[in-house]
Design a protein around this motif. Structure first.
Motif, PDB file in Angstrom:
ATOM      1  N   THR A 181       3.975  -1.617  -4.258  1.00 62.77           N
ATOM      2  CA  THR A 181       5.026  -1.204  -3.802  1.00 62.77           C
ATOM      3  C   THR A 181       5.492   0.569  -4.673  1.00 62.77           C
ATOM      4  N   GLU A 182       5.278   0.521  -5.662  1.00 58.78           N
ATOM      5  CA  GLU A 182       5.819   1.721  -6.976  1.00 58.78           C
ATOM      6  C   GLU A 182       4.674   2.919  -5.695  1.00 58.78           C
ATOM      7  N   ILE A 183       3.095   2.559  -5.315  1.00 62.41           N
ATOM      8  CA  ILE A 183       2.022   3.307  -5.078  1.00 62.41           C
ATOM      9  C   ILE A 183       2.333   3.467  -3.989  1.00 62.41           C
ATOM     10  N   ALA A 184       2.907   2.862  -3.210  1.00 63.73           N
ATOM     11  CA  ALA A 184       3.168   3.778  -1.519  1.00 63.73           C
ATOM     12  C   ALA A 184       4.585   4.770  -1.717  1.00 63.73           C
ATOM     13  N   ARG A 185       5.348   4.257  -2.457  1.00 62.70           N
ATOM     14  CA  ARG A 185       6.207   4.977  -2.848  1.00 62.70           C
ATOM     15  C   ARG A 185       6.242   6.984  -3.121  1.00 62.70           C
ATOM     16  N   LEU A 186       4.811   6.080  -3.535  1.00 61.17           N
ATOM     17  CA  LEU A 186       4.814   7.680  -4.754  1.00 61.17           C
ATOM     18  C   LEU A 186       4.318   8.603  -3.953  1.00 61.17           C
ATOM     19  N   PHE A 187       3.222   7.895  -2.868  1.00 65.89           N
ATOM     20  CA  PHE A 187       2.542   8.537  -1.911  1.00 65.89           C
ATOM     21  C   PHE A 187       3.239   9.161  -1.306  1.00 65.89           C
ATOM     22  N   GLU A 188       4.833   8.295  -0.458  1.00 65.25           N
ATOM     23  CA  GLU A 188       5.457   8.937   0.385  1.00 65.25           C
ATOM     24  C   GLU A 188       6.406   9.716  -0.097  1.00 65.25           C
ATOM     25  N   GLY A 189       6.957  10.034  -1.378  1.00 63.87           N
ATOM     26  CA  GLY A 189       7.343  11.179  -2.151  1.00 63.87           C
ATOM     27  C   GLY A 189       6.632  12.205  -1.764  1.00 63.87           C
ATOM     28  N   MET A 190       5.124  12.472  -2.515  1.00 63.20           N
ATOM     29  CA  MET A 190       4.308  13.592  -2.470  1.00 63.20           C
ATOM     30  C   MET A 190       3.800  13.544  -0.549  1.00 63.20           C
ATOM     31  N   ASN A 191       4.193  12.869   0.468  1.00 66.62           N
ATOM     32  CA  ASN A 191       4.203  13.388   1.314  1.00 66.62           C
ATOM     33  C   ASN A 191       3.227  13.174   2.072  1.00 66.62           C
ATOM     34  N   ILE A 196       1.814  10.786   3.943  1.00 69.15           N
ATOM     35  CA  ILE A 196       2.148   9.734   4.560  1.00 69.15           C
ATOM     36  C   ILE A 196       1.387   8.537   5.040  1.00 69.15           C
ATOM     37  N   THR A 197       0.281   9.209   4.906  1.00 72.49           N
ATOM     38  CA  THR A 197      -0.719   8.019   5.480  1.00 72.49           C
ATOM     39  C   THR A 197      -1.399   7.203   5.211  1.00 72.49           C
ATOM     40  N   VAL A 198      -1.415   7.891   3.741  1.00 70.75           N
ATOM     41  CA  VAL A 198      -2.045   7.194   2.239  1.00 70.75           C
ATOM     42  C   VAL A 198      -0.836   6.001   2.075  1.00 70.75           C
ATOM     43  N   SER A 199      -0.073   6.336   2.182  1.00 71.07           N
ATOM     44  CA  SER A 199       1.693   5.498   1.802  1.00 71.07           C
ATOM     45  C   SER A 199       1.402   4.384   2.564  1.00 71.07           C
ATOM     46  N   VAL A 200       1.592   4.210   4.257  1.00 66.45           N
ATOM     47  CA  VAL A 200       1.792   3.701   5.268  1.00 66.45           C
ATOM     48  C   VAL A 200       0.141   2.276   5.313  1.00 66.45           C
ATOM     49  N   LYS A 201      -1.115   3.283   4.153  1.00 70.04           N
ATOM     50  CA  LYS A 201      -1.892   2.461   3.765  1.00 70.04           C
ATOM     51  C   LYS A 201      -1.522   1.267   3.188  1.00 70.04           C
ATOM     52  N   TYR A 202      -0.917   1.110   1.600  1.00 69.43           N
ATOM     53  CA  TYR A 202      -0.472   0.365   0.660  1.00 69.43           C
ATOM     54  C   TYR A 202       0.688  -0.370   1.574  1.00 69.43           C
ATOM     55  N   TYR A 203       1.416   0.060   2.074  1.00 71.78           N
ATOM     56  CA  TYR A 203       2.183  -1.034   3.140  1.00 71.78           C
ATOM     57  C   TYR A 203       2.122  -1.892   3.793  1.00 71.78           C
ATOM     58  N   LYS A 204       0.844  -1.650   4.304  1.00 70.56           N
ATOM     59  CA  LYS A 204      -0.088  -2.553   5.208  1.00 70.56           C
ATOM     60  C   LYS A 204      -0.340  -3.516   4.379  1.00 70.56           C
ATOM     61  N   ASP A 205      -1.103  -3.122   2.991  1.00 68.58           N
ATOM     62  CA  ASP A 205      -1.802  -3.970   2.140  1.00 68.58           C
ATOM     63  C   ASP A 205      -0.617  -4.725   1.696  1.00 68.58           C
ATOM     64  N   ILE A 206       0.833  -4.474   0.969  1.00 68.40           N
ATOM     65  CA  ILE A 206       1.724  -5.073   0.441  1.00 68.40           C
ATOM     66  C   ILE A 206       2.529  -6.023   2.129  1.00 68.40           C
ATOM     67  N   LEU A 207       1.692  -6.766   3.302  1.00 68.81           N
ATOM     68  CA  LEU A 207       2.240  -7.167   4.164  1.00 68.81           C
ATOM     69  C   LEU A 207       1.503  -8.410   3.812  1.00 68.81           C
ATOM     70  N   LYS A 208      -0.198  -7.895   3.536  1.00 62.91           N
ATOM     71  CA  LYS A 208      -1.301  -9.004   3.926  1.00 62.91           C
ATOM     72  C   LYS A 208      -0.806  -9.917   3.016  1.00 62.91           C
ATOM     73  N   GLU A 209      -0.467  -9.134   1.760  1.00 63.21           N
ATOM     74  CA  GLU A 209       0.051 -10.494   0.101  1.00 63.21           C
ATOM     75  C   GLU A 209       1.272 -10.577   0.845  1.00 63.21           C
ATOM     76  N   ASP A 210       2.521 -10.295   1.409  1.00 61.15           N
ATOM     77  CA  ASP A 210       4.013 -10.683   1.214  1.00 61.15           C
ATOM     78  C   ASP A 210       4.237  -9.953   2.723  1.00 61.15           C
ATOM     79  N   ALA A 211       4.752 -10.957   3.928  1.00 61.13           N
ATOM     80  CA  ALA A 211       4.386 -10.895   5.071  1.00 61.13           C
ATOM     81  C   ALA A 211       6.350 -10.760   5.792  1.00 61.13           C
TER      82      ALA A 211
END
Length: 502
Positions: free
Chosen positions: A284-294, A296-311
């Protein structure tokens, strides 16, 4: 008849999270035996749990930290290496697809500390409007409350403070880990006395011969709160050499975020994932950092990885849903927001997003129902945005009169709502009321200079009215807010050719 031990009852209350009952029982027991360290420690833990918060998530940069920051390495960092210059990154999509905050960060799916507020450069900017006013993190001691505790510093008086901190013998307790650790948490969280908590942590670290990683982390927390980032970095890295924990990796990453070194923070989080694979908090921290750096595509990729672990991860679902909405996929975004509703999330923001998704997915029968529920649940902080979005619905169906009324309701709820001023100016411009439109555009530009729409609209109106000099000045502000806006660049080129011709 056998009576149950009062200490056992207090322990049972603590385990069942009935902290008020536990503290009351401990107070009664301490009146009988003021020197019982077990009861004294239990009461400290109960009082701490009453006010304990996850300070990692609640951490926010204060006004004094933002203005008096002298830890920045480069005043002009390279593009893509700073969270403070993320808005200057050239992007191929229009800013209108996903609005930015004053910090240059894209609007996030959830509100987090620091994502919706600005970073003021001066004290005047910080205190200019209520929307940008910020409060510095309290680092002063609240140990002025006094009551006589006796020679053991553990005596209590009815109705008075539990501990007189200034009379504590910290060196005595630092050598006893079973008391020192609860005492530190009590000082840090309940009393908010960072100075004495840090003194206790220093002495406890020395007593443990610098081998206890827990005390190193607590000492780093104190340095972080006091703004000593380099000292906090040293303590967290030293703690990681003795013991790798998720909390330490997160706190070290937050240090680098405060130092505006997002790439180093990313390296820390990825190192943590090597020890704790697929850990949700680090991802989640990695996804937030990529989101803060604009990114967005990479950030969404990590958010999808989060949902694989915690739906059921609310932040990941909300952020992915928002990304689908701003990439012209309202039907897909609707599925994610409906999932949040099924999970029990029931607030005005969710129904507002559901209403927008239904409208752009052409499910008009559900649009007004969602906005009605959003208005019923709205608080003072969000009602202006809801009326603003209802105005968009009215514009979409062609009812400009209703749109104007909704925008004025938005301004009545929040007189500093710059997008509402801008849209009111557009409506007045359509009606041919040029002077009123210009006043609305100027108000929006003054309240939100980071938005390019008011500047562009003002420049276009000035050109139409023949005021080319004003148009030239304002269009430059629009390009400062969003350098790659094609319309602003074309208007600037047209004005430059006109001045050259003259």
């Amino acid at each position: 008849m056998c009576m149950m031990d009062p200490l056992y009852i207090a322990l049972s209350s603590y385990r069942r999270r009935k902290y008020d009952q536990c503290a009351s029982l401990c107070t009664e027991l301490l009146e009988k035996n003021p020197y019982d360290q077990a009861i004294w420690t239990l009461k400290m833990k109960a009082l701490t749990e009453q006010v304990y918060v996850d300070d990692i998530e609640a951490e926010e940069e204060g006004m004094a930290d933002a203005i008096l920051d002298d830890d920045i390495i480069a005043q002009v960092p390279r593009p893509g290496t700073s969270l403070r210059t993320s808005s200057q990154v050239q992007r191929g999509v229009s800013q209108g697809q996903r609005p930015l905050t004053q910090t240059g960060r894209p609007l996030s799916g959830v509100v987090r500390p620091g994502t919706q507020t600005s970073r003021p450069e001066t004290i005047e900017q910080a205190l200019k409007t209520p929307r940008t006013a910020r409060t510095a993190r309290p680092v002063t001691s609240r140990s002025a409350r006094s009551v006589r505790l006796g020679t053991a510093s553990m005596l209590t008086e009815p109705g008075g403070p539990f501990i007189q901190i200034s009379r504590l013998n910290l060196g005595k307790y630092a050598a006893n880990p079973s008391i020192a650790k609860p005492l530190f948490e009590y000082l840090f969280y309940h009393e908010n006395d960072v100075r004495h908590a840090m003194e206790l942590a220093v002495q406890a670290t020395e007593a443990s011969l610098f081998k206890d990683w827990w005390w190193k982390v607590q000492l780093g927390k104190c340095y972080f709160v006091m703004g000593l980032m380099r000292d906090a970095e040293q303590q967290f890295r030293s703690a990681l050499k003795w013991q790798q924990t998720v909390e330490t990796f997160l706190r070290l990453a937050r240090v680098y975020i405060r130092l505006d070194q997002p790439l180093t923070a990313l390296d820390v989080c990825k190192t943590g994932l090597e020890y704790f694979p697929n850990e949700v908090t680090l991802t989640t921290e990695i996804a937030r950092l990529f989101e803060g750096m604009n990114k967005i595509t990479v950030s969404v990729k990590y958010y999808k990885d989060i949902l694989k672990e915690d739906a059921t991860h609310v932040e990941a679902i909300a952020c992915i849903g928002m990304q689908h909405f701003y990439t012209d996929q309202p039907e897909v975004a609707l599925r994610f927001y409906r999932r949040l509703l099924q999970m029990g999330v029931y607030n005005a923001e969710l129904f507002n997003n559901l209403g927008l998704c239904c409208f752009y997915a052409q499910q008009y029968d559900m649009t007004l129902t969602c906005f009605e529920r959003a208005l019923n649940l709205a608080t003072d902080e969000v009602i202006a945005d809801i009326w603003y979005n209802i105005a968009h619905i009215a514009i979409g169906v062609g009812d400009c009169g209703l749109a104007s009324q909704c925008l004025r309701l938005s301004l009545s709820a929040d007189s500093n709502h710059a997008p509402a001023y801008n849209n009111l100016g557009v409506l007045e411009l359509r009606r041919g009321h040029y002077e009123q439109a210009r006043a609305f555009f100027q108000a929006a530009g003054c309240l939100a200079p980071y938005l390019f729409e008011p500047h562009y609209n003002h420049a276009s109106l000035a050109e139409k009215m023949g005021d080319l000099q004003t148009s030239y000045i304002v269009i430059q502000k629009a390009l400062e807010a969003y350098p790659c806006h094609t319309g602003s660049q074309e208007l600037l080129n047209s004005l430059q050719r006109h001045f050259a011709f003259i």
